[in-house]
Scaffold this active site. Structure first.
Site, PDB file in Angstrom:
ATOM      1  N   GLU B 173       0.912  -1.195  -0.017  1.00 11.24           N
ATOM      2  CA  GLU B 173      -0.084  -0.021   0.038  1.00 11.24           C
ATOM      3  C   GLU B 173       0.966   1.172   0.083  1.00 11.24           C
ATOM      4  O   GLU B 173       1.453   1.578   1.041  1.00 11.24           O
ATOM      5  CB  GLU B 173      -0.918  -0.030   1.326  1.00 11.24           C
ATOM      6  CG  GLU B 173      -1.891  -1.107   1.279  1.00 11.24           C
ATOM      7  CD  GLU B 173      -3.054  -1.090   0.642  1.00 11.24           C
ATOM      8  OE1 GLU B 173      -3.675   0.231   0.594  1.00 11.24           O
ATOM      9  OE2 GLU B 173      -3.649  -2.127   0.090  1.00 11.24           O
ATOM     10  N   CYS B 207      -1.951   9.109   2.722  1.00  9.46           N
ATOM     11  CA  CYS B 207      -1.840   8.838   1.826  1.00  9.46           C
ATOM     12  C   CYS B 207      -2.614   8.853   0.712  1.00  9.46           C
ATOM     13  O   CYS B 207      -2.490   9.119  -0.648  1.00  9.46           O
ATOM     14  CB  CYS B 207      -1.509   7.214   1.853  1.00  9.46           C
ATOM     15  SG  CYS B 207      -2.818   6.272   2.426  1.00  9.46           S
TER      16      CYS B 207
END
Lengths: 431, 429
Positions: B173, B207
Site C-alpha cells: 500500500e 496517503c
C-alpha cells in the site's frame, strides 16, 4: 546474528501445530483485539496526541475492473499452446495490450505463435517477442504493468526481481514436487490406473503431475504389479512403440532425467534411448530423501516411491518440504483424504484422482509458497488481469448534510458523526 | 540498445489511446483467437507433435481459503493505530500468525502496541518487533508467507526485492501524488469545503489526501477565497491554536515541508513554527511541474494549484505521471466526472468527494502501478491473507467410467474425450 530468529521460529511452530485454524480461536483473538481497543481508548488517544496532535473526537459506490495496460506473458515449453493462450485470453478479455514471449525450447509452436497468430489479432495491441534467456533478461528490463510467468521457481525469482524494480504486480505459476499419498485402504489397480495416467502423460512433463508416491511398504508391494499392469495396458508391451507416450523436449532435459534413473533401484522400466529422447515409464524404489530424484522437480516419466509408516509420517514428510503446486491423496476413506487436505498446504488438491481440478474453470489455478503466487483460469483470469478500482460518486450538492463533519466540533456534532459512521457498520474506523 | 523498446512503445501508445477498452473490441480479439485455433488445428497439432510428440486427440469441487502461515505487517506512522490494526484483523481472521512491525517514528503508539496489545492476544502466534530501517532490513531477510507493507514506493521496492528471495507474495500500500481536478462548472464553496477538509486532515499526512489541484485560471480565482473561507471556518482566525489541526510527525518531515513552502507563490497560509512542528494550512499557486512540490508526494498541509486549460489537458497531465493511489474530480456535470474516471487510472476514485470511500467495507482499498499492488478492507482483507486452494474430491471407485480416458485411443474414444473436455471450455493441451 538474527535477533528475530527465535521469535519467528516460535510463531512458525505454533502455526504448524494448527492452533490458529479453528474459527473459535480466531474469534477469540479478534475479541481480544476489541477489548484492547475498548480498555485502552484513552491511552491510545493520548499516544496519538503525543505523536501527531490528532483530533480524536468522527452515494454510488462500485468497483471498476480496469485493464492494467501492458501485460507480459512468458510461457513455458511443456504445454506451449495452452499455457500461452489461456493466459492470453484472460489478458485480452480484461482489455490489456499483450507482449507474448513463448518458449524458444518448443520451437515449432513458437514459430506458429510468432508467424500465424498475430495475423488474427489487432497487431497494434499484440506482439510476440522471441529469444532465449538473455533476450528475456532484456525484455524484463522494460516496465510492464503486469507480468504473468509460468516456469521454474528459479526463474520465477529472476522475474520477480525484475518486477520489483518497477513495482510491477505479477502472477507466478511455478512448480515443485507434487506428493501423491496412497493409503493402505485402497484398490491398488484403480489407484495405479490413475497415477500412471497422470504421471506419464506428456512424458511426465507436467507441472501438476504426481511427482512421487508416499505409501507403506505393504502398499508399495501391492502397487508395483498394478502399475506395471496399467503401463502395459496403456502403452503396450513395448511402450517405446506406443503412440500415446510423449518424448523429452530436449537433450539437456533428457540427460538430466537419464541421470535420475540411477537413484534408488529401478523396479519398473528404466530404459532410455538418446536418439529419440525416449525414457521408459519408470518406477524407482528404495530412494533416499537426499538423492537428486527427491531433491528437484522430476518433470519426466520417472516415479519414485518413498515408504512411510503411516498417514502422520506422510504428512510430516510433506510439510517439511516446500509447498507444492498440487497434492494428491488416494484412499477409500474420505476421512483419510480430508486429513491429508487439512494437514497440508498446496496450490491445488485432488482426492482420488490426478489433476482434474485444473479442467474446471470454476476453480482457480495457482501455487502457494515456492510453487507460486496468484491464480487464473475462467473468471479468475479476468480478475487477475484487471485492476479493481474502488469508486465513490457523490452528488455535488447536499452540502448542508456534509458540513456536519467539518470542524470545529461541538459534542453534539461529534455524537451525530459517530452515530452516522456506526450505522454503516464500518467497524474499525480508527484514525 | 533495447531491441524491444519500439514494440513496447507502440503497444503502450495503443493502450493509452483507449483502443482496448470497448467490449466489442475485446470480443473481436477473442474471436480472432478462436478462428486462429480452428483454422490452424492441424498446424498446431503438427507443431506440438514435433516438439513433444504430444497426443492431441477427459466430483465435489470447492475452494478452500487457508491461512498462509506467518505474516509480516509493516505499518507507517501517519495513522499508526488504523494502519496497523486493520491489516492485523484481516491476517488474524484468516488464521495466520503475525509479526507486527509498527513505525518507530510514532513512538508513543509503538509503545502501546508493543507493551499492551500482546497481553490481549495469544502470544504464541503474535509478536511485535521494534526497530528502525536497519532492523527492518534484517527482519526482511527472514522468510515470511506474506508481507503486508504500507509506506512509500521507495521502500516498497526494497520490501518486494527482499520478498523475491523467498518467493513471498506481497501487498504494497504505497502512495503518490493524488490529483484533484476541479471543473469550471462547480460551486466553489462546496468544493473548497471538501478539498480543505480532506487535504488538511491530520496535517495532510494522509496517503489518499488530494495532493494538488488541477483547474483553470478562472476557477483558481474563484477557489482561493472559498478555500480561505473554509480554513477560517474550520480552524479559526488563528489556525495554530485550533484543536482540530494536527502537527508534523517529526523534525525531518517538518524541515522537508518547510522547504516546499518556497515553491511557486504562497496564496494562503505559509507560516510555520519549528518548536511545535506546525505548518499552517497553505495554498501555493504559480507552481512549475519541475519544482520539488510537484515532484514528490507532499504529505503535509500544503496544496499547490496547477492551472490547465481544460479537461483534456488535465487528463493528459495526470496520465503522463505515475498512477496515484487516489484521484478526485469535482464537477456539477456527471459527464465530466465520468470522463475523468474513464480516462485515468488510480488505486481508487472519488467523484465530488474525498476519501470517504475508505469507510465503505464493500470497497477494496489498494493502489495500482507505483501506488501499490494488492488490496484489503472488509472481505478483501480476508481474501488477501488467505491462499485460495482449489480442491476436487473424486470417487475412489467408478473406475469403469474413467477407463475411456486411458490409452490406447480408438477414434471413438478420441472423439469422446474431445467432446468431454470441450464442454468444459478452453481445455487445450
Amino acid at each position: 546474528m538474527d535477533p528475530f530468529a527465535d521469535t519467528l521460529r516460535r510463531l512458525r511452530e505454533t502455526f504448524r501445530s494448527g492452533r490458529t485454524r479453528a474459527a473459535e480461536f480466531r474469534a477469540a483473538q479478534l475479541e481480544g483485539l476489541g477489548r484492547f481497543l475498548r480498555d485502552n481508548k484513552q491511552l491510545l488517544q493520548d499516544a496519538l496526541a503525543q505523536d501527531l496532535h490528532k483530533a480524536t473526537q468522527l452515494d454510488s459506490a462500485f468497483i471498476r475492473k480496469e485493464p492494467f495496460g501492458l501485460v507480459l506473458i512468458i510461457a513455458p515449453w511443456n504445454y506451449p499452446v495452452n499455457l500461452t493462450l489461456v493466459p492470453l485470453v484472460g489478458a485480452l478479455a480484461a482489455g490489456n495490450c499483450v507482449v507474448l514471449k513463448p518458449s524458444e525450447v518448443s520451437k515449432s509452436v513458437e514459430k506458429v505463435l510468432a508467424e500465424v497468430l498475430p495475423q488474427y489479432l489487432d497487431q497494434s495491441c499484440f506482439s510476440v517477442v522471441l529469444g532465449g534467456p538473455e533476450d528475456m533478461g532484456k525484455v524484463l528490463e522494460n516496465k510492464f504493468d503486469y507480468i504473468f510467468f509460468t516456469g521454474s521457481p528459479r526463474v520465477g525469482k529472476i522475474v520477480m526481481t525484475a518486477a520489483a524494480k518497477h513495482l510491477t504486480p505479477i502472477t507466478l505459476e511455478l512448480g515443485g514436487k507434487n506428493p501423491c499419498y496412497v493409503d493402505d485402504n485402497c484398490d491398488p489397480q484403480t489407484v495405479a490406473n490413475r497415477v500412471v495416467w497422470f504421471r506419464y502423460f506428456n512424458a511426465g512433463q507436467t507441472c501438476v503431475a504426481p511427482d512421487y508416491v508416499l505409501c507403506s511398504r505393504e502398499t508399495q508391494e501391492r502397487l508395483l504389479p498394478a502399475i506395471q499392469s496399467a503401463i502395459t495396458r496403456f502403452y503396450g508391451d513395448d511402450p517405446k512403440g506406443s503412440p500415446s507416450l510423449g518424448r523429452i523436449i530436449g537433450e539437456k532435459q533428457f540427460h538430466r532425467l537419464q541421470g535420475l534413473l540411477s537413484c534408488g533401484r529401478v523396479a519398473i522400466g528404466g530404459q532410455s534411448d538418446e536418439s529419440e529422447r525416449y525414457i521408459a515409464p519408470t518406477v524407482l524404489v528404495d530412494v533416499q530423501e537426499t538423492e537428486p530424484v527427491m531433491q528437484e522437480e522430476i518433470f519426466g516419466p520417472i516415479l519414485p516411491i518413498v515408504t512411510v509408516r503411516g498417514l502422520d509420517e506422510a504428512v510430516d514428510f510433506i510439510t517439511r518440504r516446500e509447498k507444492p503446486l498440487a497434492l494428491y491423496a488416494f484412499s477409500n476413506s474420505s476421512q483419510v483424504v480430508k486429513q491429508v487436505l487439512a494437514g497440508t498446504s498446496s496450490g491445488g488438491f485432488c482426492g482420488n484422482d490426478g489433476f482434474m481440478h485444473m479442467a474446471l474453470s470454476s476453480l482457480p489455478f495457482g501455487g502457494v509458497g515456492a510453487s507460486g503466487m496468484g491464480r487464473y483460469h475462467g473468471k479468475f483470469s479476468f480478475d487477475t488481469f484487471s485492476h479493481h478500482r474502488a469508486c465513490l460518486l457523490r452528488p455535488p450538492g447536499l452540502e448542508k448534510i456534509y458540513s456536519l463533519r467539518y470542524p470545529p466540533y461541538s459534542p453534539r456534532n461529534l455524537r451525530l458523526l459517530l452515530m452516522a459512521m456506526e450505522t454503516r457498520s464500518c467497524s474499525c474506523t480508527l484514525l
